[in-house]
Design a protein around this motif. Structure first.
Motif, PDB file in Angstrom:
ATOM      1  N   PHE A  80       2.062   4.448   5.813  1.00  0.00           N
ATOM      2  CA  PHE A  80       1.483   3.259   5.700  1.00  0.00           C
ATOM      3  C   PHE A  80       1.811   2.649   4.599  1.00  0.00           C
ATOM      4  O   PHE A  80       1.607   3.112   3.247  1.00  0.00           O
ATOM      5  CB  PHE A  80      -0.113   3.169   5.898  1.00  0.00           C
ATOM      6  N   ASP A  81       2.208   1.166   4.487  1.00  0.00           N
ATOM      7  CA  ASP A  81       2.465   0.698   3.057  1.00  0.00           C
ATOM      8  C   ASP A  81       1.330  -0.512   2.769  1.00  0.00           C
ATOM      9  O   ASP A  81       1.212  -1.183   3.486  1.00  0.00           O
ATOM     10  CB  ASP A  81       3.542  -0.098   3.163  1.00  0.00           C
ATOM     11  N   TYR A  82       0.583  -0.292   1.616  1.00  0.00           N
ATOM     12  CA  TYR A  82      -0.471  -1.086   1.426  1.00  0.00           C
ATOM     13  C   TYR A  82       0.070  -2.328   0.770  1.00  0.00           C
ATOM     14  O   TYR A  82       0.937  -2.328   0.016  1.00  0.00           O
ATOM     15  CB  TYR A  82      -1.251  -0.356   0.305  1.00  0.00           C
ATOM     16  N   VAL A  83      -0.413  -3.521   1.097  1.00  0.00           N
ATOM     17  CA  VAL A  83       0.171  -4.766   0.677  1.00  0.00           C
ATOM     18  C   VAL A  83      -1.118  -5.669   0.294  1.00  0.00           C
ATOM     19  O   VAL A  83      -2.318  -5.574   0.592  1.00  0.00           O
ATOM     20  CB  VAL A  83       0.954  -5.548   1.981  1.00  0.00           C
ATOM     21  N   GLY A  86      -4.331  -7.060   2.158  1.00  0.00           N
ATOM     22  CA  GLY A  86      -4.882  -5.971   3.478  1.00  0.00           C
ATOM     23  C   GLY A  86      -6.011  -5.711   3.218  1.00  0.00           C
ATOM     24  O   GLY A  86      -6.704  -5.822   1.909  1.00  0.00           O
ATOM     25  N   GLU A  87      -6.691  -5.029   4.046  1.00  0.00           N
ATOM     26  CA  GLU A  87      -7.933  -4.684   3.811  1.00  0.00           C
ATOM     27  C   GLU A  87      -8.316  -2.868   4.160  1.00  0.00           C
ATOM     28  O   GLU A  87      -7.472  -2.374   4.820  1.00  0.00           O
ATOM     29  CB  GLU A  87      -8.935  -5.048   4.973  1.00  0.00           C
ATOM     30  N   VAL A  88      -8.784  -2.437   3.407  1.00  0.00           N
ATOM     31  CA  VAL A  88      -9.198  -0.982   3.434  1.00  0.00           C
ATOM     32  C   VAL A  88     -10.376  -0.512   3.243  1.00  0.00           C
ATOM     33  O   VAL A  88     -11.495  -1.395   3.041  1.00  0.00           O
ATOM     34  CB  VAL A  88      -8.402  -0.340   2.264  1.00  0.00           C
ATOM     35  N   GLN A 107     -10.820  -6.163   0.217  1.00  0.00           N
ATOM     36  CA  GLN A 107      -9.579  -6.644   0.014  1.00  0.00           C
ATOM     37  C   GLN A 107      -8.707  -6.016  -0.969  1.00  0.00           C
ATOM     38  O   GLN A 107      -9.207  -5.758  -2.199  1.00  0.00           O
ATOM     39  CB  GLN A 107      -9.723  -7.939   0.010  1.00  0.00           C
ATOM     40  N   PRO A 136      -6.435   2.613   5.724  1.00  0.00           N
ATOM     41  CA  PRO A 136      -6.117   1.241   6.269  1.00  0.00           C
ATOM     42  C   PRO A 136      -7.351   0.865   7.355  1.00  0.00           C
ATOM     43  O   PRO A 136      -7.729   1.554   8.154  1.00  0.00           O
ATOM     44  CB  PRO A 136      -4.726   1.258   6.751  1.00  0.00           C
ATOM     45  N   CYS A 138      -7.072  -1.296   9.620  1.00  0.00           N
ATOM     46  CA  CYS A 138      -6.272  -1.570  10.881  1.00  0.00           C
ATOM     47  C   CYS A 138      -6.252  -0.386  11.730  1.00  0.00           C
ATOM     48  O   CYS A 138      -6.181  -0.500  12.839  1.00  0.00           O
ATOM     49  CB  CYS A 138      -5.084  -2.323  10.638  1.00  0.00           C
ATOM     50  N   GLN A 139      -6.495   0.968  11.105  1.00  0.00           N
ATOM     51  CA  GLN A 139      -6.424   2.004  11.929  1.00  0.00           C
ATOM     52  C   GLN A 139      -7.635   2.634  12.316  1.00  0.00           C
ATOM     53  O   GLN A 139      -7.494   3.589  13.133  1.00  0.00           O
ATOM     54  CB  GLN A 139      -5.606   2.959  10.991  1.00  0.00           C
TER      55      GLN A 139
END
Length: 140
Positions: A80-83, A86-88, A107, A136, A138-139
């Motif tokens: 996974f690449d953090y950008v 993005g939200e974690v 964020q 992440p 989204c996962q």
């Protein structure tokens, strides 16, 4: 020495000798069919007979076990690449029974090359965390 001290010393010596003998005679997990005493002294620890130990086959078996464990651990990894933007979720280590295991989502404001990410807790608080503590959003 008094007789009681001699008796106690003899009992301790006997116990240490028995423990030492048991450790040399026990079969090790990494050596499978050989005991550590057989490998080191090339003799059976209980019977006075020589033992031939194949160290190369032991090394090969251990290397296969290491490779299998490494393959199993690598299969669990997720790329996974953090950008920025993005939200974690942040992992909560050692939570109590009723505490949530993760908190967030937060964020991402900055991503660093050393494996850390800066997140925004609220409008004034920014925190820099290692990606091992993050999941992440989204996962989930």
């Amino acid at each position: 020495m008094a007789p009681n001290i001699q008796t106690a010393t003899r009992a301790v010596d006997d116990a240490l000798a028995a423990c030492n003998h048991a450790m040399r005679c026990s079969v090790s997990q990494s050596l499978k069919n050989n005991t550590p005493g057989e490998v080191v002294f090339a003799r059976d620890m209980l019977l006075k007979i020589p033992v031939i130990v194949d160290l190369l086959s032991i090394q090969e078996k251990r290397q296969l076990l290491i490779n299998e464990n490494l393959r199993r651990q690598n299969a669990k990894r997720k790329e996974f690449d953090y950008v920025v933007g993005g939200e974690v979720l942040i992992k909560n280590f050692n939570p109590n029974k009723l505490d949530p295991k993760m908190e967030g989502p937060h964020q991402i404001t900055r991503v660093f090359t050393n494996g850390t990410v800066e997140i925004c807790r609220n409008h004034q608080v920014f925190e820099r965390l290692n990606i091992r503590r993050l999941v992440p959003f989204c996962q989930v």
